[in-house]
Write a protein that holds these residues in place. Structure first.
Motif, PDB file in Angstrom:
ATOM      1  N   PHE A  79      -5.732  -7.061   7.814  1.00 49.26           N
ATOM      2  CA  PHE A  79      -5.425  -8.137   6.864  1.00 49.26           C
ATOM      3  C   PHE A  79      -4.288  -9.044   7.331  1.00 49.26           C
ATOM      4  N   GLY A 129       0.844  -1.194   0.000  1.00 53.22           N
ATOM      5  CA  GLY A 129       0.000   0.000   0.000  1.00 53.22           C
ATOM      6  C   GLY A 129       0.876   1.238   0.000  1.00 53.22           C
ATOM      7  N   ASN A 130       0.350   2.319   0.527  1.00 51.58           N
ATOM      8  CA  ASN A 130       1.051   3.600   0.535  1.00 51.58           C
ATOM      9  C   ASN A 130       2.375   3.505   1.298  1.00 51.58           C
ATOM     10  N   ARG A 164      -3.539  10.742   7.395  1.00 52.21           N
ATOM     11  CA  ARG A 164      -4.827  10.437   6.763  1.00 52.21           C
ATOM     12  C   ARG A 164      -5.960  10.400   7.785  1.00 52.21           C
ATOM     13  N   LEU A 168       1.108  -4.053   6.166  1.00 53.50           N
ATOM     14  CA  LEU A 168      -0.260  -4.134   5.648  1.00 53.50           C
ATOM     15  C   LEU A 168      -1.193  -3.389   6.587  1.00 53.50           C
ATOM     16  N   SER A 202      -6.352   2.704   3.657  1.00 50.97           N
ATOM     17  CA  SER A 202      -7.187   2.290   4.773  1.00 50.97           C
ATOM     18  C   SER A 202      -6.860   3.077   6.043  1.00 50.97           C
ATOM     19  N   ILE A 241       3.392  -2.301  11.102  1.00 49.59           N
ATOM     20  CA  ILE A 241       1.938  -2.126  11.223  1.00 49.59           C
ATOM     21  C   ILE A 241       1.598  -1.268  12.429  1.00 49.59           C
ATOM     22  N   LYS A 242       0.662  -0.328  12.221  1.00 43.74           N
ATOM     23  CA  LYS A 242       0.219   0.510  13.346  1.00 43.74           C
ATOM     24  C   LYS A 242      -1.183   0.075  13.750  1.00 43.74           C
ATOM     25  N   PHE A 301      -1.323  -7.518  -3.053  1.00 47.02           N
ATOM     26  CA  PHE A 301      -2.673  -8.100  -3.073  1.00 47.02           C
ATOM     27  C   PHE A 301      -3.257  -7.702  -4.435  1.00 47.02           C
ATOM     28  N   TRP A 322       5.079  -8.409  -1.891  1.00 46.05           N
ATOM     29  CA  TRP A 322       3.779  -9.035  -2.162  1.00 46.05           C
ATOM     30  C   TRP A 322       2.718  -7.965  -2.412  1.00 46.05           C
TER      31      TRP A 322
HETATM   32  N1  LIG Z   1       0.530   5.487   4.807  1.00 49.79           N
HETATM   33  C1  LIG Z   1       1.299   6.018   5.752  1.00 49.79           C
HETATM   34  O1  LIG Z   1       1.659   7.208   5.685  1.00 49.79           O
HETATM   35  C2  LIG Z   1       1.762   5.192   6.884  1.00 49.79           C
HETATM   36  C3  LIG Z   1       1.152   4.006   7.228  1.00 49.79           C
HETATM   37  N2  LIG Z   1       1.604   3.274   8.285  1.00 49.79           N
HETATM   38  C4  LIG Z   1       0.994   2.002   8.669  1.00 49.79           C
HETATM   39  O2  LIG Z   1       1.401   1.009   7.740  1.00 49.79           O
HETATM   40  C5  LIG Z   1       0.406  -0.009   7.622  1.00 49.79           C
HETATM   41  C6  LIG Z   1       0.126  -0.241   6.153  1.00 49.79           C
HETATM   42  O3  LIG Z   1      -0.415   0.941   5.611  1.00 49.79           O
HETATM   43  P1  LIG Z   1      -0.337   1.303   4.057  1.00 49.79           P
HETATM   44  O4  LIG Z   1       0.759   0.612   3.381  1.00 49.79           O
HETATM   45  O5  LIG Z   1      -0.352   2.799   4.001  1.00 49.79           O
HETATM   46  O6  LIG Z   1      -1.684   0.656   3.486  1.00 49.79           O
HETATM   47  P2  LIG Z   1      -2.860   1.407   2.701  1.00 49.79           P
HETATM   48  O7  LIG Z   1      -3.626   2.243   3.656  1.00 49.79           O
HETATM   49  O8  LIG Z   1      -2.323   2.068   1.495  1.00 49.79           O
HETATM   50  O9  LIG Z   1      -3.841   0.196   2.305  1.00 49.79           O
HETATM   51  C7  LIG Z   1      -3.939  -0.321   1.036  1.00 49.79           C
HETATM   52  C8  LIG Z   1      -3.300  -1.677   0.966  1.00 49.79           C
HETATM   53  O10 LIG Z   1      -4.184  -2.668   1.517  1.00 49.79           O
HETATM   54  C9  LIG Z   1      -4.168  -3.785   0.640  1.00 49.79           C
HETATM   55  N3  LIG Z   1      -5.349  -4.620   0.777  1.00 49.79           N
HETATM   56  C10 LIG Z   1      -6.646  -4.321   0.481  1.00 49.79           C
HETATM   57  N4  LIG Z   1      -7.424  -5.398   0.720  1.00 49.79           N
HETATM   58  C11 LIG Z   1      -6.591  -6.392   1.161  1.00 49.79           C
HETATM   59  C12 LIG Z   1      -6.789  -7.737   1.580  1.00 49.79           C
HETATM   60  N5  LIG Z   1      -8.017  -8.279   1.613  1.00 49.79           N
HETATM   61  N6  LIG Z   1      -5.729  -8.453   1.976  1.00 49.79           N
HETATM   62  C13 LIG Z   1      -4.493  -7.907   1.980  1.00 49.79           C
HETATM   63  N7  LIG Z   1      -4.240  -6.640   1.585  1.00 49.79           N
HETATM   64  C14 LIG Z   1      -5.279  -5.886   1.191  1.00 49.79           C
HETATM   65  C15 LIG Z   1      -4.098  -3.141  -0.721  1.00 49.79           C
HETATM   66  O11 LIG Z   1      -3.716  -4.082  -1.682  1.00 49.79           O
HETATM   67  C16 LIG Z   1      -3.046  -2.088  -0.482  1.00 49.79           C
HETATM   68  O12 LIG Z   1      -1.762  -2.641  -0.614  1.00 49.79           O
HETATM   69  C17 LIG Z   1      -0.790   0.497   8.436  1.00 49.79           C
HETATM   70  O13 LIG Z   1      -0.821  -0.158   9.676  1.00 49.79           O
HETATM   71  C18 LIG Z   1      -0.521   1.981   8.621  1.00 49.79           C
HETATM   72  O14 LIG Z   1      -1.058   2.508   9.821  1.00 49.79           O
HETATM   73  C19 LIG Z   1       2.700   3.660   8.999  1.00 49.79           C
HETATM   74  C20 LIG Z   1       3.365   4.811   8.692  1.00 49.79           C
HETATM   75  C21 LIG Z   1       2.938   5.674   7.617  1.00 49.79           C
END
Ligand SMILES: NC(=O)C1=CN([C@@H]2O[C@H](COP(=O)(O)OP(=O)(O)OC[C@H]3O[C@@H](n4cnc5c(N)ncnc54)[C@H](O)[C@@H]3O)[C@@H](O)[C@H]2O)C=CC1
Ligand SMILES: O=C(CO)COP(=O)(O)O
Length: 413
Positions: free
Chosen positions: A119, A19-20, A338, A115, A365, A141-142, A49, A47
């Motif tokens: 998930f 994801g992001n 976000r 992730l 998400s 993961i947070k 999804f 990986w």
């Molecule tokens: N985006 C940010 O600025 C930051 C995020 N985080 C933490 O990192 C973790 C991951 O966040 P992001 O990468 O930003 O995710 P994201 O918020 O961009 O979520 C989208 C991701 O979820 C996946 N997804 C959707 N449905 C799914 C399923 N059924 N099974 C598996 N994957 C699925 C998508 O393929 C995509 O890769 C979270 O816990 C977040 O709190 C931590 C620091 C910064």
């Protein structure tokens, strides 16, 4: 670079999630794998999804061979860009998007989990028994894992399901800023049992080649102990220690401090998302910076109290104030995260936050909304909602049982 030094093998890295933040951290890892080829295999698996994306005439990658409905993995590998979750950022050519989770983690000695937290259980269950038994993990993961038995860190949950040791990475790290290589700091927490190097030591001499099994114990708040047999890393690999982890994550624009406090690092990353919702609502009401600071002050106190009450024996309180994973993450998240932005817009547009999430985040998400529910479920079970008035207020506002305007009176106690 390029010499194996005293070790015959290199670490293979797999990133679980794209994801992001998942993609931004995979970019960092791929850059470091390329520039530390004495320690890491150059190719990094990520990986994805799998999903379809539409490549339209407006897309910068539109061509006769790349148009219409396409698989996201194929687009990433063809263009070196995650056009859906990290658009506009060029990814290193040695980062490979893989639609098969099992294949992406195969033979990896280091697994980085990134992730949305809802998930993670299913993803880990699907690769149970299919990874190297001596692999090590880092959870980015947070969130917290609340279940019938109590509450666990995701690093613990991952470790328990997969039978490996897992540390954590968390910090003031808005993904889009990190991906654009704007300077930031982060915290990596890693504190395996004695078989892995405990201190941040630069020593790298190969030790005995024997594979040793020890008991690794972790406990949840109900006092249950679960035991994981932890297998030693074969001695022909460089040790996975603070030095190696710094080589994996540190970049000129991404400064890493490696510490031992996995619980403090993880708990602060999870709970600041709940506080960020309150900060966003307050901002959306037009109440100004003083009001937001008040919410952050109370939020930080509740974060520390939560860690102390439920993870006291394992947590270092200084993590909340001295490390990027603590107050620095709270500040950045309550400025431009976000959760903050979506909460603000939900007040300004008078829409439920879930609708803002759908309208504005393009598949990304929010973690604060889910964490507020998880935390409340746990606090309710402990009979301790009243001791955490801000967390409780956030949950009740999400449930429509309290108004944002009631926050000041409710948290003043
Ligand atoms: N985006 C940010 O600025 C930051 C995020 N985080 C933490 O990192 C973790 C991951 O966040 P992001 O990468 O930003 O995710 P994201 O918020 O961009 O979520 C989208 C991701 O979820 C996946 N997804 C959707 N449905 C799914 C399923 N059924 N099974 C598996 N994957 C699925 C998508 O393929 C995509 O890769 C979270 O816990 C977040 O709190 C931590 C620091 C910064
Ligand atoms: O964790 C983050 C920054 O460190 C990002 O928070 P959001 O998920 O609210 O964007």
């Amino acid at each position: 670079m390029g010499s194996l030094g005293p070790y015959q093998r290199k670490h293979k890295i797999g990133v679980v999630g794209s994801g992001n933040w998942g993609t931004a951290i995979a970019k960092i890892i791929a850059e470091n794998a390329a520039s530390n080829s004495d320690i890491f295999e150059e190719k990094v698996e990520m990986w994805v999804f799998e999903e379809n994306v539409e490549i339209t005439k407006d897309s910068p990658h539109y061509s006769s061979s790349l148009q219409g409905t396409q698989k996201l993995t194929e687009v990433i590998n063809h263009t070196n860009e995650n056009v859906k979750y990290l658009p506009g950022i060029r990814l290193p050519a040695n980062l490979h998007a893989n639609p098969s989770l099992e294949d992406a983690v195969k033979d990896c000695t280091l697994l980085v989990f990134n992730l949305p937290h809802q998930f993670i259980l299913k993803s880990c269950e699907s690769i149970k028994g299919k990874i190297l038994p001596y692999a090590r993990g880092i959870s980015c993961i947070k969130g917290v894992d609340v279940n019938e038995e109590g509450i666990s860190l995701f690093s613990e949950t991952i470790g328990r399901i997969l039978g490996i040791y897992c540390g954590a990475l968390s910090g003031a790290n808005i993904a889009n800023e990190v991906a654009k290589e704007k300077w930031s700091e982060t915290t990596v927490a890693y504190d395996p049992p004695h078989m892995d190097s405990k201190a941040p030591t630069p020593q790298r001499s190969p030790s005995s080649s024997q594979v040793e099994l020890v008991q690794f114990q972790h406990k949840d708040t109900s006092g249950q102990m679960s035991k994981t047999k932890l297998q030693a890393l074969p001695s022909d690999y460089p040790p996975i220690d603070h030095v190696t982890l710094k080589a994996l994550f540190h970049r000129p624009y991404f400064h890493v401090r490696v510490i031992h406090d996995v619980a403090g690092t993880s708990i602060s990353g999870a709970l600041k998302n709940v506080v960020a919702l309150a900060a966003g609502w307050v901002e959306g009401m037009g109440w100004g910076d003083n009001a937001k600071a008040a919410v952050m002050r109370v939020g930080l106190l509740e974060m520390v109290r939560f860690g102390d009450t439920f993870f006291g024996a394992t947590i270092n309180q200084a993590t909340f104030t001295e490390e990027s994973a603590g107050v620095a993450d709270l500040i950045t998240s309550c400025s431009g995260g976000r959760n903050f932005r979506s909460a603000k817009h939900s007040v300004e547009r008078n829409l439920p936050i879930e609708e803002i999430e759908k309208l504005e985040l393009n598949g990304q998400s929010l973690q604060g909304t889910l964490t507020a529910h998880d935390v409340n479920k746990f606090l309710k079970k402990q009979g301790m909602e009243e001791q955490f008035p801000l967390f409780t207020a956030v949950y009740r506002i999400l449930e429509g049982r309290m108004q944002v305007s009631e926050i000041p009176g409710y948290i003043e106690r």
